[in-house]
Structures are given as C-alpha cells and as structure tokens.
Design an enzyme around this catalytic site. Structure first.
Site, PDB file in Angstrom:
ATOM      1  N   TYR A 150      58.882  42.596  51.267  1.00 33.18           N
ATOM      2  CA  TYR A 150      57.598  43.283  51.422  1.00 33.18           C
ATOM      3  C   TYR A 150      57.345  43.646  52.885  1.00 33.18           C
ATOM      4  O   TYR A 150      57.069  44.805  53.210  1.00 33.18           O
ATOM      5  CB  TYR A 150      56.475  42.395  50.894  1.00 33.18           C
ATOM      6  CG  TYR A 150      55.112  43.035  50.916  1.00 33.18           C
ATOM      7  CD1 TYR A 150      54.805  44.091  50.062  1.00 33.18           C
ATOM      8  CD2 TYR A 150      54.115  42.581  51.774  1.00 33.18           C
ATOM      9  CE1 TYR A 150      53.556  44.686  50.072  1.00 33.18           C
ATOM     10  CE2 TYR A 150      52.864  43.173  51.791  1.00 33.18           C
ATOM     11  CZ  TYR A 150      52.583  44.217  50.941  1.00 33.18           C
ATOM     12  OH  TYR A 150      51.336  44.811  50.957  1.00 33.18           O
ATOM     13  N   ASP A 151      57.463  42.650  53.780  1.00 33.92           N
ATOM     14  CA  ASP A 151      57.157  42.866  55.198  1.00 33.92           C
ATOM     15  C   ASP A 151      58.024  43.971  55.793  1.00 33.92           C
ATOM     16  O   ASP A 151      57.528  44.922  56.411  1.00 33.92           O
ATOM     17  CB  ASP A 151      57.382  41.578  55.998  1.00 33.92           C
ATOM     18  CG  ASP A 151      56.562  40.405  55.491  1.00 33.92           C
ATOM     19  OD1 ASP A 151      55.800  40.587  54.525  1.00 33.92           O
ATOM     20  OD2 ASP A 151      56.683  39.309  56.053  1.00 33.92           O
ATOM     21  N   VAL A 193      42.130  34.327  47.069  1.00 31.37           N
ATOM     22  CA  VAL A 193      40.787  34.488  46.508  1.00 31.37           C
ATOM     23  C   VAL A 193      40.824  34.398  44.990  1.00 31.37           C
ATOM     24  O   VAL A 193      40.040  33.652  44.381  1.00 31.37           O
ATOM     25  CB  VAL A 193      40.160  35.829  46.957  1.00 31.37           C
ATOM     26  CG1 VAL A 193      38.851  36.084  46.207  1.00 31.37           C
ATOM     27  CG2 VAL A 193      39.899  35.811  48.462  1.00 31.37           C
ATOM     28  N   SER A 194      41.725  35.147  44.348  1.00 34.63           N
ATOM     29  CA  SER A 194      41.803  35.100  42.889  1.00 34.63           C
ATOM     30  C   SER A 194      42.230  33.719  42.405  1.00 34.63           C
ATOM     31  O   SER A 194      41.696  33.209  41.411  1.00 34.63           O
ATOM     32  CB  SER A 194      42.758  36.180  42.366  1.00 34.63           C
ATOM     33  OG  SER A 194      43.993  36.141  43.042  1.00 34.63           O
ATOM     34  N   ASN A 195      43.180  33.087  43.098  1.00 34.26           N
ATOM     35  CA  ASN A 195      43.597  31.730  42.734  1.00 34.26           C
ATOM     36  C   ASN A 195      42.419  30.774  42.720  1.00 34.26           C
ATOM     37  O   ASN A 195      42.183  30.039  41.751  1.00 34.26           O
ATOM     38  CB  ASN A 195      44.634  31.209  43.743  1.00 34.26           C
ATOM     39  CG  ASN A 195      46.061  31.509  43.328  1.00 34.26           C
ATOM     40  OD1 ASN A 195      46.293  32.195  42.342  1.00 34.26           O
ATOM     41  ND2 ASN A 195      47.004  31.015  44.097  1.00 34.26           N
ATOM     42  N   PHE A 196      41.684  30.760  43.835  1.00 34.44           N
ATOM     43  CA  PHE A 196      40.580  29.811  43.978  1.00 34.44           C
ATOM     44  C   PHE A 196      39.497  30.054  42.928  1.00 34.44           C
ATOM     45  O   PHE A 196      38.975  29.103  42.327  1.00 34.44           O
ATOM     46  CB  PHE A 196      39.970  29.904  45.377  1.00 34.44           C
ATOM     47  CG  PHE A 196      40.810  29.279  46.465  1.00 34.44           C
ATOM     48  CD1 PHE A 196      42.050  28.733  46.199  1.00 34.44           C
ATOM     49  CD2 PHE A 196      40.340  29.236  47.777  1.00 34.44           C
ATOM     50  CE1 PHE A 196      42.826  28.161  47.197  1.00 34.44           C
ATOM     51  CE2 PHE A 196      41.097  28.658  48.794  1.00 34.44           C
ATOM     52  CZ  PHE A 196      42.337  28.129  48.501  1.00 34.44           C
TER      53      PHE A 196
END
Length: 320
Positions: A150-151, A193-196
C-alpha cells in the site's frame, strides 16, 4: 473544461467505497453527472443503492487495473483497498491497483483532457521522524514490509502523477489523506475507529495494540470530501501534494475511552503486540490546505463519533 447542459461529467473510481460513495453524493448534489467505477472488492452496493435510480448516476463494475474508455471532464481516482486487513489480503493486487490503476486513469485523463485527482495517503510518510508531517517531508517507509504494497504503491502512483504533469502537462491534483472516519466504513476493515465502535456496541473487549500511546488524527468524512471538491475546483496549476486531515492529535487509548463513553459500553481494554511497521505518530500539517483551499476540518471528534456510532448501531441491528 467541457460541460454538457452546464454539468461536468465526473468519473469516481472506487465510488462504491467509504469515501467514494460520499463523494458521489456530493457531486450529484452539485448537479454533475457521475460515473461510479468499482469492482466491489472492498466497496459495497449498499453504500450507493440510494443512488442507483438517480438519472445522473451510473454504476460500472470495473477494475481500474484494466483501461476504461469513457468521456469525462474530471476524474477522482480513489480506487484501492485502504485498510491493512484488505490491502494485505492480496498485496500484489494492491500494488497493481495503485500503479496500473494510476497509469490507466492518467492515460484516460491525457486522452480526454480531464482534470484528475489522486487520493494518496499519509502512509507515504511511513513511520515518520518529522512531526507533524508537512508535504515537503519525503517519508520513512520500509520498502519490503507487510504494509509496503500500500505505502509504496501510493508513492509510485504519486510519481506517475507528477511525471504525467511534467511530461504531458496534465492538470493533476494530489491529496494525501490522513485517518478519516464516518458512516459507511466497513465494519470489518480493521481500522481503529470501526474496530472500537463495533467491539463496544457488541460489548466485546476493545483491542489496543501496544500501550495505546501511539497517536492518530481523525477527520470526519464530510470535512474530507469538502477538501476534495475545493481542491478540484481551484483553477491554475496546483498539483500539490496537499495534506487533508484533522490536525488534532489523540492517543489510541483516549479514543477507546471516548468510544466506550459514547456507546455506554461495558467493554474492557485488551492489549496486543504492535503490528509490524505500525507508525507511532500520525498528524498532518495542514497549513498548505488552509492557505490554498481555505479549508480546515469543522466536525469535532465527539460529534463525528456520535454520528458514526449511530450508523454502526443501525448496521448491527440489521444484522449486516
């Protein structure tokens, strides 16, 4: 720039994804014709199903690693898996999407004379030793690590964009996107964010990597899309790159506590070892965006998280 009935013809690659679907909404709301190209690997028809009957919206199931022949005035190139879970699933295809996708979209822009936007990433800075990160910083990236698909793919795409600009005079816009969140994030994309939020809503332990002292800056999706559109509307040679993100910095541990508070969850924190090449700091310097675009984020983290939690709460209740 060509226009038909006063409207621009706009191509959004990755248009069924998290960012792409919000961009399609914005462009249609401004009166443009929108072609959404997506192979639906990480994008979802759910994100755009409210647009399918729109008379100025067209969905094309297409992989950008293959050429696309359409007539357009503007191209937003957003196509690429953007979360570690997804881009590490097939790293070779991830590189192809960034590099071949850039070549194909730049070729299309060259043929049609379209202005073209590249959704680059803060990951071009790697694990930075400069903080906050300015656009002049060249980065500190592991070229052979598990995140390199990706990077380095995104870094190569930037190279291609600037070479097409210098060699062929293409009108390019390169934006480096920092952590963004909001409704339509994939619930299993592995992003913090979605994980949490999903873990908290389910009452599961919230997973922290390391001690949770690594920092991130979180930009709400509406703010980011506004930055995209402002950038594309600028006249004159403004190739960038320009950082787009929220400069407010938060530790991962503090984010977890805020999510627990806003969801009224009883979830506990569980610590796991840090993933390979995971950056310890990520914060944009947005001085260039402020000066050039008169842009800065407006939605604060607490407000944006509340909106995002409402979205995931509904998603989980529907069993999606």
């Amino acid at each position: 720039m060509r226009k038909y009935n006063g409207r621009s013809q706009v191509l959004v690659t990755g248009g069924a994804g998290f960012l792409g679907s919000h961009l399609c909404d914005r462009l249609l709301g401004e009166g443009h014709d929108v072609i959404c190209a997506d192979n639906l690997f990480t994008g979802s028809k759910r994100n755009i199903e409210h647009l399918l009957a729109h008379p100025r919206f067209e969905l094309m199931r297409h992989d950008v690693t293959f050429p696309l022949y359409v007539e357009v005035d503007e191209i937003y190139n957003l196509a690429c898996p953007a979360s570690p879970v997804h881009y590490q699933h097939d790293p070779v295809q991830t590189v192809k999407t960034s590099v071949h996708g850039a070549i194909n979209m730049l070729g299309l822009a060259k043929r049609t004379g379209a202005r073209i936007f590249q959704a680059s990433t803060s990951e071009v800075y790697g694990d930075p030793d400069v903080h906050p990160q300015t656009e002049s910083y060249w980065g500190r990236v592991n070229p052979i690590g598990v995140r390199s698909c990706y990077d380095e793919g995104k870094r190569c795409a930037e190279t291609l964009f600037f070479d097409y600009h210098r060699q062929y005079g293409l009108d390019i816009r390169v934006a480096r996107i920092f952590n963004t969140y909001g409704p339509r994030m994939h619930p299993n994309d592995g992003r913090v964010v979605s994980n949490f939020i999903v873990q908290a809503l389910r009452g599961e332990p919230i997973t922290i990597y390391g001690e949770g002292e690594q920092t991130r800056s979180f930009c709400y999706v509406d703010d980011l899309i506004d930055g995209f559109v402002r950038y594309m509307r600028l006249e004159g040679p403004v190739p960038g790159p320009i950082n787009l993100g929220n400069p407010n910095e938060f530790t991962i541990a503090s984010l977890a506590q805020l999510v627990i508070e806003l969801t009224n969850s009883r979830s506990s924190l569980v610590k796991r070892p840090l993933p390979s090449d995971d950056p310890m700091q990520r914060q944009p310097d947005i001085a260039r965006a402020r000066e050039t675009l008169q842009w800065e984020p407006r939605v604060q983290l607490r407000e944006g998280l509340a909106r995002t939690i409402d979205y995931f709460d509904q998603l989980l209740r529907e069993g999606s």
